[in-house]
Scaffold this active site. Structure first.
Site, short mmCIF file in Angstrom:
data_model
loop_
_atom_site.label_atom_id
_atom_site.label_comp_id
_atom_site.label_asym_id
_atom_site.label_seq_id
_atom_site.Cartn_x
_atom_site.Cartn_y
_atom_site.Cartn_z
N CYS A 78 -2.81 7.18 -8.53
CA CYS A 78 -1.36 7.16 -8.26
C CYS A 78 -0.56 8.15 -9.10
O CYS A 78 0.01 9.09 -8.58
CB CYS A 78 -0.83 5.75 -8.48
N1 LIG Z 1 -5.22 1.67 -6.49
C1 LIG Z 1 -3.98 1.47 -6.89
O1 LIG Z 1 -3.73 1.05 -8.00
C2 LIG Z 1 -2.82 1.73 -5.96
C3 LIG Z 1 -1.57 1.23 -6.32
C4 LIG Z 1 -0.49 1.44 -5.48
C5 LIG Z 1 -0.66 2.18 -4.32
N2 LIG Z 1 -1.89 2.68 -3.98
C6 LIG Z 1 -2.00 3.44 -2.73
O2 LIG Z 1 -2.61 2.61 -1.76
C7 LIG Z 1 -3.44 3.39 -0.90
C8 LIG Z 1 -4.85 2.85 -0.93
O3 LIG Z 1 -5.35 2.99 -2.25
P1 LIG Z 1 -6.64 2.23 -2.78
O4 LIG Z 1 -6.65 2.40 -4.25
O5 LIG Z 1 -6.71 0.87 -2.20
O6 LIG Z 1 -7.78 3.13 -2.13
P2 LIG Z 1 -9.33 2.74 -1.98
O7 LIG Z 1 -10.07 4.03 -1.88
O8 LIG Z 1 -9.72 1.76 -3.03
O9 LIG Z 1 -9.39 1.98 -0.59
C9 LIG Z 1 -9.14 2.59 0.62
C10 LIG Z 1 -10.09 2.00 1.66
O10 LIG Z 1 -9.77 2.58 2.93
C11 LIG Z 1 -11.00 2.80 3.62
N3 LIG Z 1 -10.74 3.80 4.64
C12 LIG Z 1 -10.65 5.15 4.53
N4 LIG Z 1 -10.35 5.69 5.71
C13 LIG Z 1 -10.24 4.68 6.59
C14 LIG Z 1 -9.94 4.61 7.98
N5 LIG Z 1 -9.65 5.71 8.67
N6 LIG Z 1 -9.95 3.41 8.57
C15 LIG Z 1 -10.24 2.29 7.86
N7 LIG Z 1 -10.50 2.28 6.55
C16 LIG Z 1 -10.49 3.47 5.92
C17 LIG Z 1 -11.96 3.22 2.54
O11 LIG Z 1 -13.31 3.03 2.94
C18 LIG Z 1 -11.55 2.30 1.39
O12 LIG Z 1 -12.27 1.09 1.40
C19 LIG Z 1 -3.31 4.83 -1.37
O13 LIG Z 1 -2.29 5.45 -0.66
C20 LIG Z 1 -2.86 4.66 -2.81
O14 LIG Z 1 -2.13 5.78 -3.27
C21 LIG Z 1 -2.97 2.46 -4.78
#
Ligand SMILES: NC(=O)c1ccc[n+]([C@@H]2O[C@H](COP(=O)([O-])OP(=O)(O)OC[C@H]3O[C@@H](n4cnc5c(N)ncnc54)[C@H](O)[C@@H]3O)[C@@H](O)[C@H]2O)c1
Length: 441
Positions: free
Chosen positions: A282
């Site tokens: 992030c």
């Molecule tokens: N990790 C954090 O602390 C956090 C905090 C706030 C916001 N975010 C935001 O949230 C979003 C997700 O982050 P995250 O950390 O959960 O990512 P992550 O990589 O842990 O999880 C994303 C998931 O999406 C899946 N994926 C990818 N493409 C896909 C598709 N086309 N269809 C279905 N599934 C798909 C992946 O296999 C993965 O399991 C990002 O935009 C991130 O910036 C993350």
């Protein structure tokens, strides 16, 4: 019932009723650090939840009740799966039976620092194929202002469905803070903004079934910008703390003592701390979504670029500290054994994405050091073509220098000070400990 939902719009009314009764079938696309905790909260609130992920390995583990996300224990996940409240699949055909969908897929940056929208586009294309009247779609992935209106809305409306009447579209930034025991998905206030007032109202209604506090805003753009302000605020203030640390180093002032004393001011100051650099999915990334977008409007995001530069210098500064410490011990980096304590990007989590520890290790390796590491949360690591396995923390005693990059609470810092020959502490983990072995940031 609000003003908006008491309109004669039957589709909205029916969906509102399903949400209120928890009869709505909820979907979460992307079961990662954000999606899995959300799916669990929705299932705990009584919704029947289907998680959709492209990863077969993740969906299989969810269906076994076996959690791979630190903030969700398998003891919480397993009963939800067993009772049929939560299931996972890789098959987007499931969308046709869903009433709500939260999209939580990754939004990384390309090497050029341009937003990589490919995950959102791919998920949305598949959702659009199964979209049906009465669906609420909420994007949660962090992104630039305008994404929901300019990218998702045209894709979802392509088959003639009207937003705010046939289907409902919102943006709601995810604010989860992995590893934070006090604030988790359920008690972090949830901002939501829709394409139309009816969308916002349905988004508010949906989240308020499962989460403690919902904050509706007037549009998707406001909601998108909220997240970018929050993370840009953090990135820039960390950049300032890092710059103050570089200044204090030159003037031989203990920056940690300065910040602690400044933080005694009861108003107008909020402490941020220096460190080895930014990490995670992030803070190092999101502000560049904003600067990319504002460049198109002819505005250069100068604070963001500057803070990005300063924060990016920190791994180099840590390596300089190691060099200085070894020089004082009449040793060179080349041929030295350097042991890194903590490779996750922050304390008590297992996520190494963008971790500054990786930069520090790479820089030291390129200077000819032999690098090893300990991290109770990261058993193995792939670095520059090398497969490394975590060592027990006692291995620090055999190294020429130990570097605390991530201050996990599981480390025994007292034992470290006893055993290590030299310690570079980038996190003030050894606060209050006096020893000639310790070199602080
Ligand atoms: N990790 C954090 O602390 C956090 C905090 C706030 C916001 N975010 C935001 O949230 C979003 C997700 O982050 P995250 O950390 O959960 O990512 P992550 O990589 O842990 O999880 C994303 C998931 O999406 C899946 N994926 C990818 N493409 C896909 C598709 N086309 N269809 C279905 N599934 C798909 C992946 O296999 C993965 O399991 C990002 O935009 C991130 O910036 C993350």
């Amino acid at each position: 019932m609000s003003q908006t939902l008491s309109s004669p719009d039957t589709i909205a009314k029916e969906l509102a009723e399903k949400i209120r009764s928890r009869g709505a079938r909820a979907g979460v696309v992307g079961l990662g650090y954000v999606g899995l905790p959300l799916a669990v909260e929705l299932a705990k609130a009584g919704f029947e939840v289907t998680g959709i992920d492209v990863s077969e390995a993740k969906t299989q583990r969810v269906n076994l009740g076996d959690s791979y996300v630190g903030d969700i224990s398998s003891e919480v996940l397993e009963p939800l799966v067993r009772s049929g409240k939560l299931r996972a699949t890789t098959d987007f055909a499931a969308v046709k039976d869903l009433d709500t969908i939260n999209i939580c897929v990754p939004t990384p940056l390309r090497k050029t620092k341009d937003p990589d929208m490919s995950y959102i586009v791919s998920a949305c294309e598949k959702i659009a194929m199964q979209l049906h009247p009465g669906m609420l779609v909420i994007l949660e992935s962090t992104t630039y202002p305008g994404t929901t209106d300019e990218l998702l809305l045209p894709m979802l409306s392509a088959n003639g469905f009207a937003v705010g009447r046939d289907f409902f579209l919102c943006f709601s930034p995810e604010r989860v803070d992995p590893g934070n025991p006090k604030f988790q998905t359920v008690n972090i206030p949830k901002v939501v903004g829709g394409c139309t007032p009816a969308c916002t109202e349905l988004g508010r209604l949906f989240y308020s079934q499962a989460l403690e506090h919902v904050v509706p805003v007037s549009s998707t753009r406001v909601a998108e910008m909220v997240k970018l302000l929050e993370n840009t605020f953090r990135m820039i203030n960390i950049g300032l703390a890092n710059e103050i640390a570089l200044m204090c180093d030159r003037m031989d002032i203990n920056v940690w003592e300065v910040i602690d004393a400044a933080a005694t001011k009861p108003f107008g100051f909020m402490p941020f701390y220096p460190g080895p650099g930014l990490g995670g999915h992030c803070i190092p990334i999101d502000p560049f979504y904003l600067s990319w977008k504002t460049k198109q409007a002819g505005i250069e995001a100068r604070f963001i670029e500057l803070a990005g530069y300063i924060n990016g210098q920190m791994p180099h500064f840590v390596v300089e500290k190691v060099q200085d410490a070894l020089n004082n011990a009449v040793k060179a980096v080349r041929g030295s054994r350097i042991h890194i304590l903590g490779v996750a990007y922050k304390r008590d989590i297992d996520d190494v994405r963008e971790s500054p520890a990786l930069d520090v290790m790479l820089l030291l390796k390129r200077l000819g050091a032999t690098v090893s590491y300990s991290d109770p949360h990261v058993p193995a690591l792939h670095l520059d073509g090398l497969d490394l396995v975590a060592q027990p923390p006692e291995a620090a005693g055999a190294a020429d220098c130990a570097v605390i990059v991530t201050d996990h609470s599981a480390f025994d810092y007292k034992a470290l000070v006893q055993n290590a020959q030299l310690i570079v502490d980038t996190r003030n983990a050894l606060r209050g400990v006096q020893s000639p072995k310790i070199v602080r940031l």
